[in-house]
Design a protein around this motif. Structure first.
Motif, PDB file in Angstrom:
ATOM      1  N   ALA A 185       0.856  -1.183   0.000  1.00  0.00           N
ATOM      2  CA  ALA A 185       0.000   0.000   0.000  1.00  0.00           C
ATOM      3  C   ALA A 185       0.893   1.235   0.000  1.00  0.00           C
ATOM      4  CB  ALA A 185      -0.905   0.020   1.227  1.00  0.00           C
ATOM      5  N   ILE A 186       0.498   2.251  -0.760  1.00  0.00           N
ATOM      6  CA  ILE A 186       1.234   3.515  -0.800  1.00  0.00           C
ATOM      7  C   ILE A 186       0.249   4.633  -0.496  1.00  0.00           C
ATOM      8  CG2 ILE A 186       2.645   5.079  -2.193  1.00  0.00           C
ATOM      9  CD1 ILE A 186       3.437   2.753  -3.927  1.00  0.00           C
ATOM     10  N   ASP A 187       0.660   5.549   0.361  1.00  0.00           N
ATOM     11  CA  ASP A 187      -0.221   6.678   0.682  1.00  0.00           C
ATOM     12  C   ASP A 187       0.623   7.834   1.196  1.00  0.00           C
ATOM     13  OD1 ASP A 187      -2.558   8.059   0.821  1.00  0.00           O
ATOM     14  OD2 ASP A 187      -3.402   6.964   2.514  1.00  0.00           O
ATOM     15  N   GLY A 188       0.039   9.020   1.179  1.00  0.00           N
ATOM     16  CA  GLY A 188       0.718  10.223   1.650  1.00  0.00           C
ATOM     17  C   GLY A 188       0.142  10.705   2.967  1.00  0.00           C
ATOM     18  N   LEU A 250      12.621   5.696  -8.631  1.00  0.00           N
ATOM     19  CA  LEU A 250      13.663   5.601  -7.604  1.00  0.00           C
ATOM     20  C   LEU A 250      13.894   4.167  -7.146  1.00  0.00           C
ATOM     21  CD1 LEU A 250      15.548   7.165  -5.591  1.00  0.00           C
ATOM     22  CD2 LEU A 250      13.599   7.163  -4.014  1.00  0.00           C
ATOM     23  N   LEU A 251      12.812   3.402  -6.968  1.00  0.00           N
ATOM     24  CA  LEU A 251      12.899   2.070  -6.375  1.00  0.00           C
ATOM     25  C   LEU A 251      12.568   0.995  -7.405  1.00  0.00           C
ATOM     26  CD1 LEU A 251      11.107   2.905  -3.000  1.00  0.00           C
ATOM     27  CD2 LEU A 251      13.572   2.697  -3.399  1.00  0.00           C
ATOM     28  N   ALA A 252      12.985  -0.234  -7.105  1.00  0.00           N
ATOM     29  CA  ALA A 252      12.797  -1.356  -8.027  1.00  0.00           C
ATOM     30  C   ALA A 252      11.552  -2.144  -7.626  1.00  0.00           C
ATOM     31  CB  ALA A 252      14.026  -2.255  -8.019  1.00  0.00           C
ATOM     32  N   PHE A 253      10.493  -2.050  -8.414  1.00  0.00           N
ATOM     33  CA  PHE A 253       9.256  -2.788  -8.174  1.00  0.00           C
ATOM     34  C   PHE A 253       9.063  -3.811  -9.285  1.00  0.00           C
ATOM     35  CE2 PHE A 253       8.297   1.459  -6.326  1.00  0.00           C
ATOM     36  CZ  PHE A 253       8.127   1.062  -4.999  1.00  0.00           C
ATOM     37  N   SER A 254       8.889  -5.055  -8.913  1.00  0.00           N
ATOM     38  CA  SER A 254       8.634  -6.107  -9.893  1.00  0.00           C
ATOM     39  C   SER A 254       7.770  -7.176  -9.240  1.00  0.00           C
ATOM     40  CB  SER A 254       9.940  -6.718 -10.388  1.00  0.00           C
ATOM     41  OG  SER A 254       9.691  -7.745 -11.326  1.00  0.00           O
ATOM     42  N   GLY A 255       6.654  -7.516  -9.886  1.00  0.00           N
ATOM     43  CA  GLY A 255       5.761  -8.521  -9.333  1.00  0.00           C
ATOM     44  C   GLY A 255       5.037  -8.063  -8.092  1.00  0.00           C
ATOM     45  N   ILE A 256       4.816  -6.758  -7.957  1.00  0.00           N
ATOM     46  CA  ILE A 256       4.182  -6.179  -6.771  1.00  0.00           C
ATOM     47  C   ILE A 256       2.694  -5.941  -7.040  1.00  0.00           C
ATOM     48  CG2 ILE A 256       4.132  -4.199  -5.208  1.00  0.00           C
ATOM     49  CD1 ILE A 256       6.611  -5.886  -4.863  1.00  0.00           C
ATOM     50  N   LEU A 257       1.865  -6.254  -6.062  1.00  0.00           N
ATOM     51  CA  LEU A 257       0.463  -5.851  -6.082  1.00  0.00           C
ATOM     52  C   LEU A 257       0.352  -4.535  -5.321  1.00  0.00           C
ATOM     53  CD1 LEU A 257      -2.598  -6.175  -6.476  1.00  0.00           C
ATOM     54  CD2 LEU A 257      -2.631  -7.542  -4.366  1.00  0.00           C
ATOM     55  N   PHE A 258       0.063  -3.457  -6.011  1.00  0.00           N
ATOM     56  CA  PHE A 258      -0.103  -2.151  -5.381  1.00  0.00           C
ATOM     57  C   PHE A 258      -1.562  -1.969  -4.956  1.00  0.00           C
ATOM     58  CE2 PHE A 258       3.598  -1.297  -8.149  1.00  0.00           C
ATOM     59  CZ  PHE A 258       4.472  -0.772  -7.202  1.00  0.00           C
ATOM     60  N   VAL A 259      -1.754  -1.575  -3.726  1.00  0.00           N
ATOM     61  CA  VAL A 259      -3.088  -1.260  -3.212  1.00  0.00           C
ATOM     62  C   VAL A 259      -3.053   0.207  -2.803  1.00  0.00           C
ATOM     63  CG1 VAL A 259      -4.895  -1.867  -1.570  1.00  0.00           C
ATOM     64  CG2 VAL A 259      -3.309  -3.624  -2.380  1.00  0.00           C
ATOM     65  N   VAL A 260      -3.676   1.057  -3.612  1.00  0.00           N
ATOM     66  CA  VAL A 260      -3.574   2.499  -3.411  1.00  0.00           C
ATOM     67  C   VAL A 260      -4.964   3.125  -3.388  1.00  0.00           C
ATOM     68  CG1 VAL A 260      -1.277   2.691  -4.418  1.00  0.00           C
ATOM     69  CG2 VAL A 260      -3.269   2.852  -5.893  1.00  0.00           C
ATOM     70  N   ASP A 261      -5.024   4.354  -2.878  1.00  0.00           N
ATOM     71  CA  ASP A 261      -6.294   5.056  -2.786  1.00  0.00           C
ATOM     72  C   ASP A 261      -6.581   5.798  -4.088  1.00  0.00           C
ATOM     73  OD1 ASP A 261      -8.640   5.802  -1.650  1.00  0.00           O
ATOM     74  OD2 ASP A 261      -7.763   6.871   0.041  1.00  0.00           O
ATOM     75  N   ARG A 262      -7.801   6.332  -4.196  1.00  0.00           N
ATOM     76  CA  ARG A 262      -8.238   6.969  -5.445  1.00  0.00           C
ATOM     77  C   ARG A 262      -7.400   8.193  -5.807  1.00  0.00           C
ATOM     78  NH1 ARG A 262     -12.606   7.410  -2.246  1.00  0.00           N
ATOM     79  NH2 ARG A 262     -13.768   6.043  -3.643  1.00  0.00           N
ATOM     80  N   GLY A 263      -6.670   8.764  -4.830  1.00  0.00           N
ATOM     81  CA  GLY A 263      -5.835   9.921  -5.121  1.00  0.00           C
ATOM     82  C   GLY A 263      -4.733   9.632  -6.127  1.00  0.00           C
ATOM     83  N   PHE A 264      -4.407   8.343  -6.351  1.00  0.00           N
ATOM     84  CA  PHE A 264      -3.366   7.963  -7.307  1.00  0.00           C
ATOM     85  C   PHE A 264      -3.940   7.642  -8.686  1.00  0.00           C
ATOM     86  CE2 PHE A 264      -1.419   7.087  -3.208  1.00  0.00           C
ATOM     87  CZ  PHE A 264      -0.117   7.517  -3.379  1.00  0.00           C
ATOM     88  N   TYR A 265      -5.251   7.740  -8.838  1.00  0.00           N
ATOM     89  CA  TYR A 265      -5.879   7.291 -10.082  1.00  0.00           C
ATOM     90  C   TYR A 265      -5.599   8.261 -11.224  1.00  0.00           C
ATOM     91  CZ  TYR A 265      -9.372   4.975 -13.017  1.00  0.00           C
ATOM     92  OH  TYR A 265     -10.016   4.275 -14.014  1.00  0.00           O
ATOM     93  N   SER A 266      -4.962   7.760 -12.267  1.00  0.00           N
ATOM     94  CA  SER A 266      -4.775   8.483 -13.524  1.00  0.00           C
ATOM     95  C   SER A 266      -4.338   7.465 -14.563  1.00  0.00           C
ATOM     96  CB  SER A 266      -3.724   9.593 -13.401  1.00  0.00           C
ATOM     97  OG  SER A 266      -2.430   9.053 -13.302  1.00  0.00           O
ATOM     98  N   THR A 267      -4.545   7.786 -15.827  1.00  0.00           N
ATOM     99  CA  THR A 267      -4.150   6.868 -16.898  1.00  0.00           C
ATOM    100  C   THR A 267      -2.653   6.586 -16.850  1.00  0.00           C
ATOM    101  OG1 THR A 267      -5.933   7.708 -18.294  1.00  0.00           O
ATOM    102  CG2 THR A 267      -4.143   6.522 -19.385  1.00  0.00           C
TER     103      THR A 267
END
Length: 494
Positions: A185-188, A250-267
């Motif tokens: 999960a990522i959030d601010g 910045l970071l290496a993400f591979s095979g990750i399931l991201f669970v984020v809030d609607r604030g990150f929604y964009s094409t």
């Protein structure tokens, strides 16, 4: 300046052999030194710590280093130290210290860990106060053989290095991501800025509640283990949507399931969240065509029971395909829907502004509804459960705000703020380790706070060359033993 150029009336006060006098900014400082063989085979000298100053007409004025150098014990030397909470944290979070040592030199890793321990045990402590906490704690004995300091200048340099020389920090964070459950999960989180010249401080979305400019802390969190994974400070006016590209670069993400809030929604962000075999679960904003189409003529086709701890709820849902591997799910928590209806009608009865019968009829079917978009190969039940686990990062931020008191940090320099974000990450990781340890007690009446208070009672008192455990109760020792921590009874000075 060479000592031969120091005036004779100053040189006469030199306290003894293996000392030298240096003129710095108009003041005379006395330093220890020792002889050492240089790589060339010749002998040279290595300058050590300052042991005092020489004041013309007065003489040599020693400091604490001189007392240690001569072997004399100062009458004001601390002989009773805070022991229990620091030793407990050190034991429970020993894996974090080991992880730091795999990415940083031992002395730097220990300095970071000691600083984080002080922050965790006491809440936010400003730079110029950390030295006092360190000297009064068992940490000063634990790390006595390592050549690091905990004063304001030393810690300022530490934070600057962490924010300016970021390779080791990035390596550490990538290692934590690699060891994670691959569900992130990522959030601010907005932090009030109380400095007019803060490099990152700007009026943000919480200006009305904070009444000041803010900086934004972005953190990643393992939704299955509860471990914080990475942290980054951003400008106060940055929204969550605009930070995703930077963190993915910045970071290496591979095979990750991201669970984020609607604030990150964009094409753009959906493409980032889908790169390198990554997948995502994200709520769909209500102002999008996807949301409107999903809610049009909705008919729930199936249901399941969702369980979280001792709580359970019946969830009804439907799904629609929006591309080859992407679905939109509409979930409705029936119990939550009923509670929201009751609360809305109660507000109408109380005559509260904005609560009307017309609005109730318009919105009653959307109470307790979640519209989620995902491209992961999971069942609807797993998608809903994964999104609900995102709440753990909100709990982490509650700890950061209320218990750790990471508010009004009084840091205005860009590099030091980024460095302190890393310290907040390590403190959060210690907190997660403590939560996991206390859960093993299987006692709902005991909290992490209770355990820290229990451990804090224990002191180490110096008697001759030994440090002896004091103020320890048998029942406390038994409970701490269940956490895997057995306090030292006697420690002999080396």
């Amino acid at each position: 300046m060479a000592e031969t150029r120091i005036p004779e009336e100053i040189r006469q006060y030199r306290p003894g052999p293996c000392t030298e006098i240096k003129l710095i900014s108009g003041h005379y400082y006395v330093y220890m030194y020792q002889s050492m063989r240089l790589p060339s085979g010749r002998w040279g000298k290595k300058t050590g710590k300052s042991i005092g100053t020489i004041v013309p007409g007065t003489g040599f004025i020693p400091n604490r280093n001189y007392q240690l150098y001569t072997g004399d014990e100062s009458r004001d030397e601390i002989t009773v130290l805070e022991y229990g909470q620091y030793a407990l944290i050190g034991e429970v979070a020993r894996d974090i210290r080991a992880a730091l040592e795999s990415c940083f030199p031992q002395d730097r890793a220990s300095q970071i860990f000691a600083y984080a321990c002080i922050l965790y045990a006491n809440g936010f402590v400003h730079l110029d106060q950390v030295q006092a906490y360190y000297e009064q704690s068992w940490l000063s004995q634990e790390y006595a053989s390592l050549p690091f300091k905990m004063g304001k200048t030393a810690l300022g340099n530490l934070l600057d290095d962490l924010g300016r020389r970021t390779t080791r920090v990035v390596n550490y964070e990538n290692a934590t991501i690699l060891k994670s459950s691959s569900a992130v999960a990522i959030d601010g989180h907005a932090i009030r800025c109380c400095s007019d010249d803060n490099d990152l401080g700007e009026a943000g979305y919480k200006f009305n509640s904070l009444k000041e400019d803010q900086v934004n802390l972005l953190m990643g969190y393992d939704i299955n283990t509860g471990a914080p994974l990475f942290a980054r400070m951003d400008r106060g006016a940055c929204n969550d949507k605009s930070t995703m590209e930077d963190i993915a670069d910045l970071l290496a993400f591979s095979g990750i399931l991201f669970v984020v809030d609607r604030g990150f929604y964009s094409t753009k962000n959906l493409k980032i969240l889908s790169a390198n075999d990554n997948t995502y679960i994200i709520p769909v904003p209500s102002n999008t065509d996807i949301f409107r189409n999903a809610m049009k003529d909705i008919q729930y086709t199936d249901s399941f029971y969702f369980r979280s701890g001792k709580k359970h709820a019946r969830i009804e849902y439907m799904s629609r395909r929006v591309s080859d591997n992407t679905y939109v799910y509409v979930f409705r928590d029936i119990d939550e829907n009923e509670k929201c209806r009751y609360n809305y009608q109660h507000c109408m009865e109380l005559g509260r502004s904005g609560y009307t019968r017309e609005k109730f009829e318009q919105n009653k079917e959307t109470f307790g509804v979640y519209v989620l978009q995902s491209n992961c190969a999971k069942s609807p039940e797993e998608v809903f459960s994964g999104y609900k686990k995102r709440w753990g990062i909100e709990t982490l931020y509650q700890y950061m705000k209320n218990k750790a008191d990471f508010n009004d940090l009084m840091i205005s320099d860009y590099y030091k703020e980024q460095g302190f974000a890393f310290l907040m990450l390590i403190t959060g990781q210690i907190h997660q380790k403590m939560i996991a340890a206390v859960k093993k007690l299987d006692n709902n009446a005991i909290s992490v706070h209770d355990i820290l208070l229990m451990a804090r009672c224990m002191k180490m008192e110096r008697r001759g060359s030994n440090w002896n455990l004091k103020n320890a109760r048998k029942r406390d020792l038994q409970m701490l033993k269940q956490l895997g921590f057995e306090p030292k009874i006697t420690v002999t000075d080396s």
